[in-house]
Design a protein around this motif. Structure first.
Motif, PDB file in Angstrom:
ATOM      1  N   ALA A   1       0.831  -1.209   0.000  1.00  0.00           N
ATOM      2  CA  ALA A   1       0.000   0.000   0.000  1.00  0.00           C
ATOM      3  C   ALA A   1       0.866   1.260   0.000  1.00  0.00           C
ATOM      4  O   ALA A   1       0.561   2.230  -0.708  1.00  0.00           O
ATOM      5  N   ALA A   2       1.951   1.254   0.761  1.00  0.00           N
ATOM      6  CA  ALA A   2       2.834   2.425   0.826  1.00  0.00           C
ATOM      7  C   ALA A   2       3.504   2.675  -0.515  1.00  0.00           C
ATOM      8  O   ALA A   2       3.583   3.823  -0.983  1.00  0.00           O
ATOM      9  N   VAL A   3       3.982   1.620  -1.180  1.00  0.00           N
ATOM     10  CA  VAL A   3       4.623   1.778  -2.490  1.00  0.00           C
ATOM     11  C   VAL A   3       3.605   2.241  -3.531  1.00  0.00           C
ATOM     12  O   VAL A   3       3.892   3.126  -4.341  1.00  0.00           O
ATOM     13  N   ALA A   4       2.396   1.681  -3.506  1.00  0.00           N
ATOM     14  CA  ALA A   4       1.355   2.099  -4.460  1.00  0.00           C
ATOM     15  C   ALA A   4       1.035   3.585  -4.278  1.00  0.00           C
ATOM     16  O   ALA A   4       0.897   4.323  -5.265  1.00  0.00           O
ATOM     17  N   ARG A   5       0.936   4.042  -3.043  1.00  0.00           N
ATOM     18  CA  ARG A   5       0.662   5.460  -2.776  1.00  0.00           C
ATOM     19  C   ARG A   5       1.813   6.326  -3.292  1.00  0.00           C
ATOM     20  O   ARG A   5       1.604   7.373  -3.893  1.00  0.00           O
ATOM     21  N   HIS A   6       3.049   5.896  -3.070  1.00  0.00           N
ATOM     22  CA  HIS A   6       4.214   6.630  -3.552  1.00  0.00           C
ATOM     23  C   HIS A   6       4.205   6.718  -5.084  1.00  0.00           C
ATOM     24  O   HIS A   6       4.450   7.775  -5.654  1.00  0.00           O
ATOM     25  N   GLU A   7       3.904   5.589  -5.746  1.00  0.00           N
ATOM     26  CA  GLU A   7       3.888   5.574  -7.205  1.00  0.00           C
ATOM     27  C   GLU A   7       2.770   6.432  -7.777  1.00  0.00           C
ATOM     28  O   GLU A   7       2.925   7.012  -8.858  1.00  0.00           O
ATOM     29  N   GLN A   8       1.658   6.544  -7.079  1.00  0.00           N
ATOM     30  CA  GLN A   8       0.575   7.424  -7.546  1.00  0.00           C
ATOM     31  C   GLN A   8       1.041   8.868  -7.588  1.00  0.00           C
ATOM     32  O   GLN A   8       0.665   9.623  -8.473  1.00  0.00           O
TER      33      GLN A   8
ATOM     34  N   GLY B   1       5.182   8.448  -9.683  1.00  0.00           N
ATOM     35  CA  GLY B   1       5.385   7.609 -10.854  1.00  0.00           C
ATOM     36  C   GLY B   1       5.914   6.236 -10.486  1.00  0.00           C
ATOM     37  O   GLY B   1       6.345   5.996  -9.359  1.00  0.00           O
ATOM     38  N   ALA B   2       5.900   5.351 -11.468  1.00  0.00           N
ATOM     39  CA  ALA B   2       6.283   3.954 -11.245  1.00  0.00           C
ATOM     40  C   ALA B   2       7.751   3.845 -10.865  1.00  0.00           C
ATOM     41  O   ALA B   2       8.606   4.583 -11.368  1.00  0.00           O
ATOM     42  N   LEU B   3       8.048   2.914  -9.974  1.00  0.00           N
ATOM     43  CA  LEU B   3       9.421   2.616  -9.571  1.00  0.00           C
ATOM     44  C   LEU B   3       9.925   1.455 -10.419  1.00  0.00           C
ATOM     45  O   LEU B   3       9.347   0.373 -10.398  1.00  0.00           O
ATOM     46  N   GLU B   4      10.984   1.676 -11.168  1.00  0.00           N
ATOM     47  CA  GLU B   4      11.575   0.633 -12.003  1.00  0.00           C
ATOM     48  C   GLU B   4      12.612  -0.124 -11.183  1.00  0.00           C
ATOM     49  O   GLU B   4      13.578   0.463 -10.690  1.00  0.00           O
ATOM     50  N   LEU B   5      12.430  -1.426 -11.013  1.00  0.00           N
ATOM     51  CA  LEU B   5      13.353  -2.225 -10.213  1.00  0.00           C
ATOM     52  C   LEU B   5      14.595  -2.656 -10.985  1.00  0.00           C
ATOM     53  O   LEU B   5      15.650  -2.867 -10.393  1.00  0.00           O
TER      54      LEU B   5
ATOM     55  N   GLN C   1       8.935   8.702 -15.055  1.00  0.00           N
ATOM     56  CA  GLN C   1       7.702   9.237 -15.648  1.00  0.00           C
ATOM     57  C   GLN C   1       6.781   9.692 -14.526  1.00  0.00           C
ATOM     58  O   GLN C   1       6.479   8.937 -13.622  1.00  0.00           O
ATOM     59  N   ARG C   2       6.332  10.937 -14.617  1.00  0.00           N
ATOM     60  CA  ARG C   2       5.354  11.460 -13.658  1.00  0.00           C
ATOM     61  C   ARG C   2       3.982  10.928 -14.013  1.00  0.00           C
ATOM     62  O   ARG C   2       3.659  10.781 -15.194  1.00  0.00           O
ATOM     63  N   PRO C   3       3.149  10.651 -13.009  1.00  0.00           N
ATOM     64  CA  PRO C   3       1.776  10.231 -13.314  1.00  0.00           C
ATOM     65  C   PRO C   3       1.031  11.331 -14.058  1.00  0.00           C
ATOM     66  O   PRO C   3       1.342  12.506 -13.922  1.00  0.00           O
TER      67      PRO C   3
END
Length: 118
Positions: free
Chosen positions: A88-95, A98-102, A113-115
């Motif tokens: 949930a914390a990572v999803a909130r951060h990505e919103q 932007g997406a975190l590329e591993l 990339q910004r949402p």
């Protein structure tokens, strides 16, 4: 939420009615903060072990050994709650950011990339 107390619903406790919440005090006076950017996971039938470290990165041609500094041991109920909280914390951060590329190679080639709408 009051961090000094944690609400729980005990399954069996003397003098506590079923469904009644109890406030358990939390003492954070001896809490330590450590930075972690590396982990290893191991498990047994009953527990999950997370070995943690701060990896200094690659310096020179000979990589330094990663010094594991802390070990978390938890049952799988706690591991599942922690996993759900981290998701949930990572999803909130990505919103927001932007997406975190591993994959580090793809991350180096592609700017973040910004949402949409930010």
């Amino acid at each position: 939420m009051d961090e000094s107390k944690i609400p729980i619903q005990p399954q069996t406790a003397t003098g506590v009615q079923p469904g009644q919440q109890v406030q358990i005090p939390v003492d954070a006076s001896n809490r330590e903060t450590v930075y972690v950017n590396f982990f290893q996971a191991h498990m047994s039938n009953d527990e999950l072990f997370l070995d943690l470290a701060a990896f200094p990165g690659l310096v020179g041609t000979t990589p330094e050994a990663i010094a594991l500094t802390h070990r978390l041991v938890m049952n799988f109920y706690t591991a599942k709650r922690l996993g759900e909280l981290l998701r949930a914390a990572v999803a909130r951060h990505e919103q927001v950011f932007g997406a975190l590329e591993l994959d580090v190679n793809r991350r180096m080639r592609t700017p973040p990339q910004r949402p949409a709408g930010t």
